[in-house]
Write an enzyme that holds these catalytic residues in place. Structure first.
Site, PDB file in Angstrom:
ATOM      1  CB  THR A 177      -0.955   0.032   1.219  1.00  0.00           C
ATOM      2  OG1 THR A 177      -0.182   0.027   2.416  1.00  0.00           O
ATOM      3  CG2 THR A 177      -1.891  -1.142   1.213  1.00  0.00           C
ATOM      4  CG  LEU A 190       3.299  -3.002  13.433  1.00  0.00           C
ATOM      5  CD1 LEU A 190       2.518  -1.738  13.682  1.00  0.00           C
ATOM      6  CD2 LEU A 190       3.230  -3.921  14.655  1.00  0.00           C
ATOM      7  N   GLY A 191       4.871  -3.610   9.932  1.00  0.00           N
ATOM      8  CA  GLY A 191       6.251  -3.380   9.476  1.00  0.00           C
ATOM      9  C   GLY A 191       6.292  -2.350   8.364  1.00  0.00           C
ATOM     10  CG  ASP A 210      -2.838   7.335  11.327  1.00  0.00           C
ATOM     11  OD1 ASP A 210      -2.568   8.516  11.574  1.00  0.00           O
ATOM     12  OD2 ASP A 210      -3.743   6.987  10.563  1.00  0.00           O
ATOM     13  CD  GLU A 226     -28.358  21.981 -11.634  1.00  0.00           C
ATOM     14  OE1 GLU A 226     -29.416  22.401 -12.123  1.00  0.00           O
ATOM     15  OE2 GLU A 226     -27.251  22.388 -11.987  1.00  0.00           O
TER      16      GLU A 226
HETATM   17  C1  LIG Z   1      -5.625   4.348   0.619  1.00  0.00           C
HETATM   18  C2  LIG Z   1      -4.543   4.355   1.649  1.00  0.00           C
HETATM   19  C3  LIG Z   1      -4.846   4.787   2.919  1.00  0.00           C
HETATM   20  C4  LIG Z   1      -3.845   4.839   3.891  1.00  0.00           C
HETATM   21  N1  LIG Z   1      -4.183   5.285   5.125  1.00  0.00           N
HETATM   22  C5  LIG Z   1      -3.218   5.367   6.065  1.00  0.00           C
HETATM   23  C6  LIG Z   1      -3.532   5.848   7.358  1.00  0.00           C
HETATM   24  O1  LIG Z   1      -4.681   6.199   7.654  1.00  0.00           O
HETATM   25  N2  LIG Z   1      -2.533   5.941   8.253  1.00  0.00           N
HETATM   26  C7  LIG Z   1      -1.257   5.565   7.953  1.00  0.00           C
HETATM   27  O2  LIG Z   1      -0.393   5.646   8.819  1.00  0.00           O
HETATM   28  N3  LIG Z   1      -0.928   5.088   6.758  1.00  0.00           N
HETATM   29  C8  LIG Z   1      -1.878   4.984   5.790  1.00  0.00           C
HETATM   30  N4  LIG Z   1      -1.555   4.524   4.554  1.00  0.00           N
HETATM   31  C9  LIG Z   1      -0.162   4.145   4.279  1.00  0.00           C
HETATM   32  C10 LIG Z   1       0.113   2.624   4.319  1.00  0.00           C
HETATM   33  O3  LIG Z   1      -1.062   1.899   4.172  1.00  0.00           O
HETATM   34  C11 LIG Z   1       0.729   2.191   5.600  1.00  0.00           C
HETATM   35  O4  LIG Z   1       1.952   2.832   5.788  1.00  0.00           O
HETATM   36  C12 LIG Z   1       0.931   0.674   5.684  1.00  0.00           C
HETATM   37  O5  LIG Z   1       1.100   0.290   7.011  1.00  0.00           O
HETATM   38  C13 LIG Z   1       2.096   0.178   4.854  1.00  0.00           C
HETATM   39  O6  LIG Z   1       2.144  -1.218   4.978  1.00  0.00           O
HETATM   40  P1  LIG Z   1       2.388  -2.175   3.746  1.00  0.00           P
HETATM   41  O7  LIG Z   1       2.509  -3.539   4.279  1.00  0.00           O
HETATM   42  O8  LIG Z   1       1.388  -1.995   2.727  1.00  0.00           O
HETATM   43  O9  LIG Z   1       3.780  -1.620   3.234  1.00  0.00           O
HETATM   44  P2  LIG Z   1       4.519  -1.874   1.866  1.00  0.00           P
HETATM   45  O10 LIG Z   1       3.997  -0.945   0.838  1.00  0.00           O
HETATM   46  O11 LIG Z   1       4.515  -3.301   1.512  1.00  0.00           O
HETATM   47  O12 LIG Z   1       5.983  -1.440   2.292  1.00  0.00           O
HETATM   48  C14 LIG Z   1       6.229  -0.140   2.741  1.00  0.00           C
HETATM   49  C15 LIG Z   1       7.718   0.049   3.054  1.00  0.00           C
HETATM   50  O13 LIG Z   1       8.065  -0.740   4.166  1.00  0.00           O
HETATM   51  C16 LIG Z   1       9.145  -1.595   3.846  1.00  0.00           C
HETATM   52  N5  LIG Z   1       8.994  -2.843   4.600  1.00  0.00           N
HETATM   53  C17 LIG Z   1       7.827  -3.514   4.777  1.00  0.00           C
HETATM   54  N6  LIG Z   1       8.055  -4.575   5.571  1.00  0.00           N
HETATM   55  C18 LIG Z   1       9.373  -4.558   5.876  1.00  0.00           C
HETATM   56  C19 LIG Z   1      10.201  -5.396   6.652  1.00  0.00           C
HETATM   57  N7  LIG Z   1       9.746  -6.458   7.293  1.00  0.00           N
HETATM   58  N8  LIG Z   1      11.509  -5.077   6.737  1.00  0.00           N
HETATM   59  C20 LIG Z   1      12.014  -4.010   6.102  1.00  0.00           C
HETATM   60  N9  LIG Z   1      11.269  -3.194   5.359  1.00  0.00           N
HETATM   61  C21 LIG Z   1       9.966  -3.464   5.250  1.00  0.00           C
HETATM   62  C22 LIG Z   1       9.057  -1.732   2.363  1.00  0.00           C
HETATM   63  O14 LIG Z   1      10.293  -2.113   1.817  1.00  0.00           O
HETATM   64  C23 LIG Z   1       8.609  -0.375   1.924  1.00  0.00           C
HETATM   65  O15 LIG Z   1       9.683   0.487   1.855  1.00  0.00           O
HETATM   66  C24 LIG Z   1      -2.526   4.441   3.568  1.00  0.00           C
HETATM   67  C25 LIG Z   1      -2.234   3.977   2.294  1.00  0.00           C
HETATM   68  C26 LIG Z   1      -3.229   3.940   1.333  1.00  0.00           C
HETATM   69  C27 LIG Z   1      -2.900   3.460  -0.033  1.00  0.00           C
END
Ligand SMILES: Cc1cc2nc3c(=O)[nH]c(=O)nc-3n(C[C@H](O)[C@H](O)[C@H](O)COP(=O)(O)OP(=O)(O)OC[C@H]3O[C@@H](n4cnc5c(N)ncnc54)[C@H](O)[C@@H]3O)c2cc1C
Ligand code: FES
Ligand code: FES
Length: 1431
Positions: free
Chosen positions: A360, A446-447, A458, A1363
């Site tokens: 994400t 979380l990671g 957040d 409207e």
């Molecule tokens: C529509 C939308 C809404 C969102 N709303 C919020 C919100 O309300 N609050 C908020 O805080 N964030 C929000 N986000 C941001 C995002 O969803 C979060 O940051 C989410 O927790 C990322 O997790 P992921 O697993 O998808 O990360 P990924 O996209 O898979 O990875 C993100 C980064 O973390 C690194 N990474 C992941 N796991 C590891 C690991 N084990 N070791 C080393 N590096 C690692 C990756 O290499 C990359 O650089 C939103 C995103 C979207 C698209």
């Protein structure tokens, strides 16, 4: 998964019937995805699958028919006939692993177009699908709703994917979730509907009997721009434990129903308009009330045991979820290691590799920030990073545990452990409630959140404040622990974890008895929005004391990283938790958290005020707890303080919808006045409804991508397309050189724009060229490779203030009535003021989409378009191609929302692709990304209003002068008309003998702003209401009294000299006050405010008047074509387009009544210029009026021709009469034409004419609650009474009222377009631009259609509705203002203050001045550039 592409071959092994297509190049690994779906309903069908509007969908199917799963049976040729199977897809080889599931689903040969794309960034939910996987640890199948646009196809390897097509279809049997949303009128344009259906479906798969709150939670990631959400929730309420389904409040003895219908105003109609709905054969008129918009008894029961089964193969064979995967593509390699050792080896081998978990963040980086990651490592099946361990000291989560799973674990902990142990967990749970949408939480980890290290993460402030500890590991250095403290975040999106390390686990500690922990977040929109500021706060006290032992304060949104407040934390240690600590703490925090006036994100003062307001809330909460423990030392919280500490709690929505019943004598077949379901609702709900981008692809079709200006005002020095043209798959580049200069000009009124900018650009986002390529991705990549060189031109006018300074406007217009100077002289008081009203993005869920297909002969062209104005598109395409209009056909099946945004701006794309198609002699299609759409297509005009009013001691208006400045952008488009409409409607419902209004259509260097629902009126009337409320404030009078004293009545004349007939505003007003119990609730709100200092309520009633008519006389005409076939079926065509407003449904109803046949015999296929020529835009709420009469006239012609056969054989029935007429050689096709009688257009120069055919009236009462410390607000209740004449279809009309109101609520409170000082739009998607979501609807929402108010000037006595109700959302704005005024008064500040629109959280908080805001120094720019400007 079957894929189509030029390098695709069929798997020779797939002789078993499974359609398996493999990519031939560098095949390394297959991804197996199981889809519970039949196959594309369109695969073998022509463009327009025919079906009757309300077919008998499930009568002949037993529920068990679509149960079994069989991986081997479906072949693509059997479109729509075999639901009893699932299909196995195989994707392999170089299909880029990051290709989104949405693209696979949409663009593969099966073309499951039900899954829609509304944003591509996870923010709208239109692409929601259900993913199911077998959890071997728990031995259970888990179902998740996810957004397909951010799911890399490789990530769903071995999982079952269910798309909307997989759960039901109109051709076999609807699933209950599809049926209920359709029948409950929860679908208008239908573009959001499949995504909402899939969220609901997933909820039911997980919780067959959910609560309303769970329902709400599952919908946090879904947006709808049309419905106002209420009917969706209502339709699904029956699934929940909280309530049964049904219209109204659900109670048979609903108190509202006891009121008798009103007999007032029941005059007979003009015969030409057909009979009034309430009229029955004996001439009497009955106006009984109904609240039943659908009958929940008709719903098929939901039986969760009958659901599709999980593919047994995926359960019995574990290879897919345990095997090593490697996808090697040209740009990206995607690897899925199976063990920690392998992960660490790979990381050591590729130190640049990114771990990708939920994608994400990575997905957004790749798509929107042009980042490329050559190697991606998916840790999803590594036990160490997916495990959850409960230990003595807390819970340790593997870094790849999803947020949904974390929620589940933490909830269990909170439910089973003592309260004091789980205070951090409770705060995280509360935060997760507002984190993204459900679909995001289901995959995000979380990671991923920690490692992204976003300054507005957040979770990071909570983890940092809680003292979470991280375990990281690398091959070379092994394992180490890292503390999440102030040294953890090192720079913007960077942290202390080394590139070669992998984050393994996160340990979140329990709390102790003497420890308190809370989290805070404030966003623009409460649900699914990123934070403006957030915080985690923890305090530990010395044993048996109120002295602080340790304090940890962490903030997001206050710096380029999550930050702690070291000085505050240190200084406050050892101090007692009392008011002096609060005082010192807030001052220290401001020192710890400086923000430059030009900080990215803007809102600098607000962010600083929020940080200390959070601390104030924390202080109060902790003091409340301490007062229980140490009553002799700590004062208990007052009622007001207690309320200030309360977190937002879910309140289930409720409401009633009341309307006039059809009279008892009305034949059951006659649909007029009945809540007939939208003609396409079932197709929306099953994903079968076809939009432009869903149309099957032509064999030689090409895709286009725009090349747009990145400068607001500049000379174009050069355009270099070489790099783009050299890319494989690129077929052409088109720009101004490709057509003669005179054909490069366009504009709906004045051709003052270039199709392709030639010598200079006048806004960011202006079209310079078009790249055409074999597919969309290639076209988009190539478009980015086109190099443009510019030289900036001065001045660059961005804001209205700039325009005023430069006197940059098209011809100003003035309307004058009476003598304003004399009026001011005779006034006892004069007030002046100014208000700014921000613009608005249309945010139709379907972006602009067009397909141009050369006819192959005579230079002809067929254009399939998402246009509101097919004739306009036809004309402009013909002009650009240099051919007569008769060679160009424009066809429109439906639009996924328009709201005015697809009226004129569509041609800026439909015409260029037609040019490309004509030149290449191949079909060319374009479908804009959300970002492109928002950047290029303009929106609602921002307005600045300056007013002066003279009035008497008694509050009677004597003279009004108003100057309205609209920000029109770089071309005229409809700016003159919008400004003129604002000037006409600015009087709202208020009489004044002397009035002068001047409109300045400002010319700026922004993308051209255009039509938007209510066309300038919302901006004008909110300014007028400001003026009215100022008069009341000045005179210390009740504003309602001022309103009533000046309110129009029948016979009054407006400033443009039109006399008001049948003015029902006073009736609407009286009824809504009574319905809302307004006087009593006003008193209650006052009482509430008197005992609440930090939370305030406001309750406001506002009236509405809205003129209906095109001010250009010639536009008030319409055509229709009725074709009756020998089998008795009727094909109806008219000039209006269907964009969710239910126009086709209403037209079918009109034809049904006129022809006296059931609606099921009548079909509207599409709007096409070769059926009905020269149609006006579907706009101005007028289409039902105009086309209704044209349809009626055409049907009457048919009926006249059939009359002899009816007379000769009265029992022959429709089919018999039609056949008899046919055999008698009588024409069974008829055109109908209508021009509105009795109007004359309007001449601004002479102030002459009758611009409006009639008026709509209404009134609303809204009550809100405002959190004065954060600026957050909730709409507690809205009541609306709306005069729609005799409703043609109360379900559609109530849907329009609710949808328009919610769009207005967005305009006035949430939606804020931000531009850089250089004119670059900064808010270009749902991530940054917030339209209202499910949670934003009034918690109680009562809508009544005024009864007994037939309108003699439109078809069957109806009125327009699209409207006008939008304007009623001004009641939300002024209720907020009233609440803020109370807060200001309490704090000793002037309750009279200026509040510009929208009333965002920022504006609300900063208006609620108090000792905290006083501490925040004004942000001074000192030659720095502000992050954004108000345009
Ligand atoms: C529509 C939308 C809404 C969102 N709303 C919020 C919100 O309300 N609050 C908020 O805080 N964030 C929000 N986000 C941001 C995002 O969803 C979060 O940051 C989410 O927790 C990322 O997790 P992921 O697993 O998808 O990360 P990924 O996209 O898979 O990875 C993100 C980064 O973390 C690194 N990474 C992941 N796991 C590891 C690991 N084990 N070791 C080393 N590096 C690692 C990756 O290499 C990359 O650089 C939103 C995103 C979207 C698209
Ligand atoms: S298209 Fe996927 S969430 Fe919007
Ligand atoms: S019906 Fe929801 S966006 Fe149109």
């Amino acid at each position: 998964m079957a894929m189509v592409g030029r390098d695709t071959i069929t798997d020779p092994k797939a002789a078993d019937g499974t359609r398996t297509l493999l990519y031939s190049v560098r095949l390394t690994q297959e991804t197996h995805v199981y889809a519970n779906l039949p196959c594309s309903p369109y695969a073998n069908l022509p463009f327009h699958p025919h079906a009757h509007p309300e077919p008998d969908l499930y009568a002949h199917n037993s529920p068990s028919q679509h149960l079994s799963w069989c991986p081997k049976s479906t072949l693509l040729g059997s479109a729509g006939t075999d639901l009893s199977s699932a299909q196995r897809w195989t994707v392999a080889g170089t299909t880029p692993a990051l290709t989104s599931l949405a693209r696979i689903v949409f663009y593969s040969t099966v073309r499951l177009c039900g899954t829609k794309s509304g944003c591509g960034e996870g923010g709208c939910g239109a692409c929601t699908v259900m993913v199911s996987r077998y959890d071997r640890r728990r031995d259970e199948v888990r179902h998740y709703s996810i957004v397909a646009c951010l799911a890399p196809v490789a990530a769903v390897h071995g999982m079952a994917v269910t798309t909307v097509e997989g759960i039901g279809s109109t051709q076999t049997r609807l699933h209950a979730v599809q049926e209920r949303i359709a029948r409950a009128h929860g679908s208008q344009c239908g573009f959001c509907t499949p995504g909402i259906v899939m969220s609901m479906y997933t909820l039911l798969r997980n919780h067959p009997k959910p609560s309303m709150e769970q329902l709400d939670e599952y919908f946090t990631g879904n947006l709808c721009r049309c419905t106002g959400y209420r009917p969706i929730l209502e339709g699904y309420r029956g699934f929940t434990t909280d309530g049964s389904a049904g219209g109204g409040c659900g109670r048979k003895d609903c108190c509202k129903l006891r009121t008798q219908g009103c007999q007032e105003g029941t005059t007979s109609n003009e015969a030409s308009n057909g009979t009034s709905n309430g009229d029955v054969s004996d001439g009497s008129r009955v106006t009984d009330i109904s609240h039943v918009l659908y009958d929940a008894e008709d719903f098929q029961p939901y039986d969760s045991s009958q659901e599709l089964i999980f593919p047994p193969e995926l359960k019995t064979r574990d290879e897919w979820d345990s095997q090593y995967l490697e996808f090697k593509g040209d740009r990206v390699s995607y690897l899925r290691p199976v063990s920690l050792a392998q992960l660490l080896d790979l990381k050591a081998e590729h130190p640049e590799a990114q771990v990708v978990a939920g994608n994400t963040e990575v997905g957004i980086d790749v798509k929107f920030k042009n980042k490329s990651y050559p190697v991606l490592l998916n840790p999803a099946i590594i036990p160490e990073v997916t495990a959850v361990k409960v230990t003595q000291t807390g819970v340790t989560f593997g870094s790849s545990v999803t947020l949904s799973d974390i929620e589940e674990t933490l909830r269990e902990q909170v439910n089973t452990k003592p309260e004091y142990r789980t205070r951090v967990f409770s705060a995280i749970l509360e935060m997760l409630r507002w984190f993204g949408g459900k679909q995001i939480r289901n995959v995000a980890t979380l990671g991923g959140n920690i490692m992204t290290s976003s300054p507005i993460s957040d979770l990071n402030p909570l983890l940092a404040a809680a003292g979470a500890r991280l375990t990281v590991q690398s091959k070379a250095k092994g394992e180490r622990e890292v503390a999440m403290d102030q040294s953890f975040f090192t720079a913007y999106r960077q942290n202390a974890i080394r590139p070669e390390e992998v984050l393994m686990a996160v340990h979140i500690p329990y709390t102790e008895q003497n420890e308190y922990f809370l989290g805070y977040k404030q966003a623009r929109r409460r649900d699914d929005d990123i934070a403006i500021v957030n915080a985690g706060m923890r305090v530990a006290f010395r044993p048996d004391s109120i002295a602080v032992e340790q304090l940890r304060l962490a903030f997001g949104g206050m710096a380029p990283t999550t930050v702690m407040a070291p000085a505050t934390m240190e200084e406050l240690e050892g101090r007692c938790w009392d008011s002096s600590l609060l005082e010192a703490g807030t001052s220290l925090l401001l020192q710890d958290l400086p923000l430059s006036a030009s900080a990215p994100g803007g809102m600098v003062e607000y962010r600083r005020a929020l940080a200390i307001s959070f601390f104030f809330k924390f202080y109060l909460s902790v003091r409340g707890r301490l007062s229980e423990q140490f009553p002799s030392l700590v004062d208990p919280l007052t009622e007001a303080e207690q309320k200030a500490t309360k977190v937002h709690r879910y309140i289930p929505p409720k409401g009633t919808q009341l309307f006039q019943s059809v009279p008892p004598g009305q034949p059951s077949l006659d649909p007029i006045g009945r809540p007939i379901t939208h003609a396409s609702a079932f197709k929306h709900a099953t994903g079968e409804a076809v939009y432009v981008d869903d149309m099957p692809h032509f064999e030689d079709e090409l895709q286009a991508a725009p090349v747009v200006s990145s400068r607001a005002h500049a000379r174009i020095l050069s355009i270099d397309e070489e790099a783009a043209l050299s890319m494989e798959g690129v077929e052409g580049f088109f720009c101004w050189k490709d057509l003669p200069e005179e054909r490069n000009r366009i504009g709906p009124i004045t051709a003052d724009e270039e199709l392709f900018a030639s010598k200079k650009v006048t806004c960011v986002g202006q079209l310079i060229g078009l790249v055409v390529a074999k597919d969309r991705a290639t076209a988009q990549r190539a478009a980015k490779a086109v190099r443009i060189q510019y030289e900036d031109i001065k001045p660059c006018i961005i804001t209205i203030q700039d325009a005023i300074k430069e006197q940059s406007w098209w011809t100003p217009l003035t309307i004058k009535k009476g003598d304003i100077e004399e009026g001011f002289r005779s006034s006892q008081h004069i007030l002046e003021g100014e208000m700014h009203v921000g613009g608005q993005e249309h945010f139709y869920l379907e972006t602009h989409s067009h397909l141009a297909v050369p006819k192959g002969e005579d230079g002809g062209m067929e254009v399939f378009s998402s246009t509101q104005n097919p004739s306009g598109t036809q004309r402009h395409v013909a002009e650009a191609l240099g051919v007569p209009s008769n060679l160009v056909t424009c066809r429109v099946k439906r639009l996924g929302g328009g709201f005015g945004g697809k009226e004129t701006r569509v041609n800026m794309l439909s015409v260029p692709i037609a040019i490309a198609a004509a030149s290449l002699k191949r079909p060319v299609r374009i479908s804009l990304d959300r970002e492109e759409d928002m950047l290029m297509t303009g929106g609602r005009h921002p307005f600045l209003g300056r007013w002066k009013i003279g009035f008497t001691d008694k509050g009677i208006f004597k003279s009004i002068q108003m100057d309205l400045y609209s920000n029109g952008g770089c071309s005229l488009d409809l700016t003159g008309a919008v400004t003129g409409y604002a000037m006409l409607n600015h009087d709202s419902v208020y009489r004044c003998e002397n009035r002068k209004v001047t409109g300045y259509p400002c010319k700026t260097n922004l993308p051209s702003n255009t039509a938007f629902r209510a066309f300038g009126s919302p901006q004008a009337i909110i300014i007028t209401e400001y003026m009215v409320s100022r008069v009341a404030e000045f005179l210390n009078m009740d504003p309602d009294e001022v309103r009533l004293k000046n309110m129009y009545v029948t016979g009054d004349e407006t400033h443009y000299k039109q006399t008001l007939e049948k003015c029902t505003v006073r009736r609407c007003w009286d009824e809504v006050l009574s319905q809302a119990d307004y006087p009593a609730r006003r008193e209650m709100a006052k009482k509430f405010n008197s005992s609440n200092k930090y939370t305030k309520r406001g309750i406001v009633a506002l009236p509405l008047k809205f003129g209906i008519g095109f001010t250009e006389l010639f536009l008030n005409q319409a055509g229709a074509l009725v074709l009756v076939y020998t089998d008795g079926s009727v094909l109806l065509s008219h000039g209006g387009t269907e964009m969710g407003q239910g126009l086709h449904t209403k037209m079918i109803q009109v034809a049904s009544r006129a022809l006296k046949i059931p609606v099921t015999r009548i079909y509207v296929d599409e709007t096409s210029t070769d059926k009905v020529p020269n149609a006006s835009s579907t706009a101005a709420s007028l289409s039902s009026d105009l086309y209704g009469m044209a349809v009626l006239n055409a049907c009457n012609t048919i009926m006249q021709r059939l009359e002899p056969y009816m007379a000769a054989n009265p029992k022959g029935g429709w089919d018999g009469w039609v056949k008899a007429a046919y055999f008698d050689r009588v024409s069974l096709s008829a055109t109908g034409f209508y021009k509105t009688p009795g109007i004359s257009g309007y001449n601004f120069e002479k102030n002459e004419g009758r611009p409006f055919n009639y008026y709509c009236f209404g009134a609303a009462v809204t009550e809100v609650e405002v959190d004065c410390l954060t600026g957050d607000h909730s709409v507690l209740r809205t009541d609306i009474v709306m005069d729609v004449g005799d409703s043609l279809n109360p379900a559609i009309d109530i849907g329009q009222v609710e949808g328009a109101f919610m769009q207005g609520l967005g305009l006035y409170t949430l939606e804020e377009l931000r531009y850089s000082p250089e004119g670059v739009l900064l808010t270009r998607g749902p991530g940054t631009y917030k339209i209202p979501g499910f949670q934003d609807i009034p918690r109680e929402f009562n809508v009544s259609l005024l009864r007994g108010a037939p309108n003699p000037r439109a078809v069957f006595s109806s009125k327009a509705v699209g409207e006008p109700p939008l304007l009623l959302a001004t009641s939300v704005f002024y209720a907020i203002k009233q609440a803020v005024a109370s807060a200001r008064a309490d704090q000793g500040f002037d309750p009279v203050f200026r509040l510009d629109s929208p009333a965002t959280a920022e504006r609300i908080r900063m208006a609620c001045q108090d000792s905290l805001t006083q501490k925040v120094e004004p942000a001074v720019l000192d030659n720095e550039r502000p992050w954004s400007v108000t345009v």
